[in-house]
Design an enzyme around this catalytic site. Structure first.
Site, PDB file in Angstrom:
ATOM      1  N   HIS A 164       0.859  -1.177   0.000  1.00 12.42           N
ATOM      2  CA  HIS A 164       0.000   0.000   0.000  1.00 12.42           C
ATOM      3  C   HIS A 164       0.898   1.230   0.000  1.00 12.42           C
ATOM      4  CE1 HIS A 164      -3.966  -1.733   0.252  1.00 12.42           C
ATOM      5  NE2 HIS A 164      -3.584  -2.552   1.217  1.00 12.42           N
ATOM      6  N   ASP A 223       0.465   6.464  -4.354  1.00  9.87           N
ATOM      7  CA  ASP A 223      -0.671   6.038  -5.168  1.00  9.87           C
ATOM      8  C   ASP A 223      -1.016   7.073  -6.230  1.00  9.87           C
ATOM      9  OD1 ASP A 223      -0.866   3.799  -3.600  1.00  9.87           O
ATOM     10  OD2 ASP A 223      -2.783   4.302  -2.693  1.00  9.87           O
TER      11      ASP A 223
END
Length: 398
Positions: free
Chosen positions: A146, A176
């Site tokens: 992540h 991200d």
């Protein structure tokens, strides 16, 4: 073939078709930018849950605000790519596409028969982009991750936080969005330009961890210049000097002071009535701590509103630390049209650019799962009877 586009013919990506296999955040934000620029983005979801973001924090049966924010101006097709008929339907769509974007772990699209090689066989000019945590190669290629993990590996987390404290976390996903969404969009657009010029497509491999590392510029500068990075909280941009940092106010709010240049720092000191602090501009060590403590006391004696009023019109790079609801009402963002309010009163963000000859608009709200399956399959040349058979067999969903 005529395909409805989410914006007018003057849009820069009008006529570009994108098949979007991505879910959650990085991929959908990448294709959101393409859709907002006029591309016909077709979101290809499975026939079960679809994009998991649909249910993120939403009440049962409702679509989440998160999903609606990042999937406007797109169409949705629901296909079971594990079934040969679903795979063949996807490849039929790919014959008329310019771009495919996927965000599965390496090897998944190959197992489904819709990888770059399979798509290139039916569309040699295709731009095929894969967005993953660590890329298609290397020892961590298939590892889970992540944003926090990518930032950790890239040396970004180590640099964020206060002196002597733990690394600081942010709910703005740097890897991200910067490493995944924006980096992929730039590379895709470059490859589309080349494909239109040469007729040859390209494979684009984007790793979010790479994107975080490639933009960790200030820390690399320190390493190259001084042979080491400073501990978090002690370099120029994380509170190591008095002129650049955050200071608490009397009412528990914060001021952001970014007076790096000498002219701004002098103005700050004059405005707060402390010309004696001018010499402490870039002070470090004990002297830097003393100047910061003096500023803590000065700024802590008044409320945020008092300081905003005092620095209003003063060109010194001293600004409030706004909450998001305050930011949504900010006059500058309003003047730039950055906040979009839907018919249901929900807020989203406009694209962070303006472009001569192209006015952004929300032509479509985020689609329901499979809302455009029949429409898009017909555009690909699949006849109505076959489409109905796919619906009956559960290979497609509407």
């Amino acid at each position: 073939m005529t395909a409805p586009a989410p914006s007018d013919s003057e849009a820069p990506l009008h006529g570009v078709r994108v098949l979007d296999l991505t879910r959650l955040l990085p991929g959908p934000v990448c294709t959101l930018h393409l859709a907002d620029l006029g591309a016909d983005v077709i979101k290809v979801e499975d026939t079960a849950a679809g994009d998991y973001a649909r249910a993120l924090g939403a009440k049962p049966g409702a679509t989440s605000a998160f999903f609606r924010m990042v999937n406007r101006n797109k169409r949705s097709v629901a296909l079971d790519l594990k079934d040969a008929r679903g795979r063949d339907a996807f490849l039929a769509l790919a014959r008329h596409a310019d771009v495919v974007v996927e965000s599965f772990r390496p090897g998944v699209v190959a197992s489904l028969g819709v990888d770059h090689e399979a798509v290139r066989a039916v569309r040699p000019s295709i731009v095929y982009a894969s967005i993953t945590g660590y890329g298609q190669t290397g020892p961590r290629a298939k590892a889970a991750g992540h944003d926090i993990n990518y930032l950790g590996y890239a040396g970004v987390l180590d640099q964020t936080g206060t002196r002597g404290g733990p690394p600081a976390l942010s709910n703005l996903q740097i890897a991200d969005l910067l490493g995944g969404a924006m980096t992929a969009a730039v590379a895709i657009l470059a490859a589309v330009v080349a494909a239109q010029r040469t007729g040859r497509g390209r494979y684009v491999d984007v790793a979010m961890a790479d994107g975080a590392l490639a933009h960790n510029i200030f820390a690399l500068h320190a390493l190259e210049q001084a042979g080491r990075t400073m501990p978090r909280g002690e370099d120029l941009l994380t509170g190591g000097v008095p002129c650049y940092g955050v200071y608490p106010t009397k009412d528990g709010r914060w001021l952001a002071v970014g007076a790096l240049e000498d002219k701004f720092w002098r103005t700050v000191c004059t405005t707060i009535g402390r010309p004696d602090l001018v010499a402490g501009h870039l002070a470090v060590g004990d002297e830097g701590a003393r100047v910061r403590a003096e500023l803590d006391a000065v700024f802590g004696a008044r409320t945020l509103a008092d300081w905003v009023a005092r620095f209003g019109g003063v060109d010194a790079c001293v600004t409030p630390v706004a909450t998001l609801d305050e930011a949504l009402r900010d006059e500058q963002f309003a003047a730039r049209g950055m906040v979009v309010t839907g018919a249901d009163g929900a807020h989203s963000y406009a694209p962070p650019w303006t472009m001569l000859g192209h006015a952004f608009r929300v032509a479509r709200d985020a689609p329901t799962q499979g809302e455009h399956t029949a429409e898009v399959l017909r555009e690909a040349g699949i006849d109505g009877a076959e489409i109905e058979a796919m619906f009956a067999a559960g290979v497609a969903r509407r």
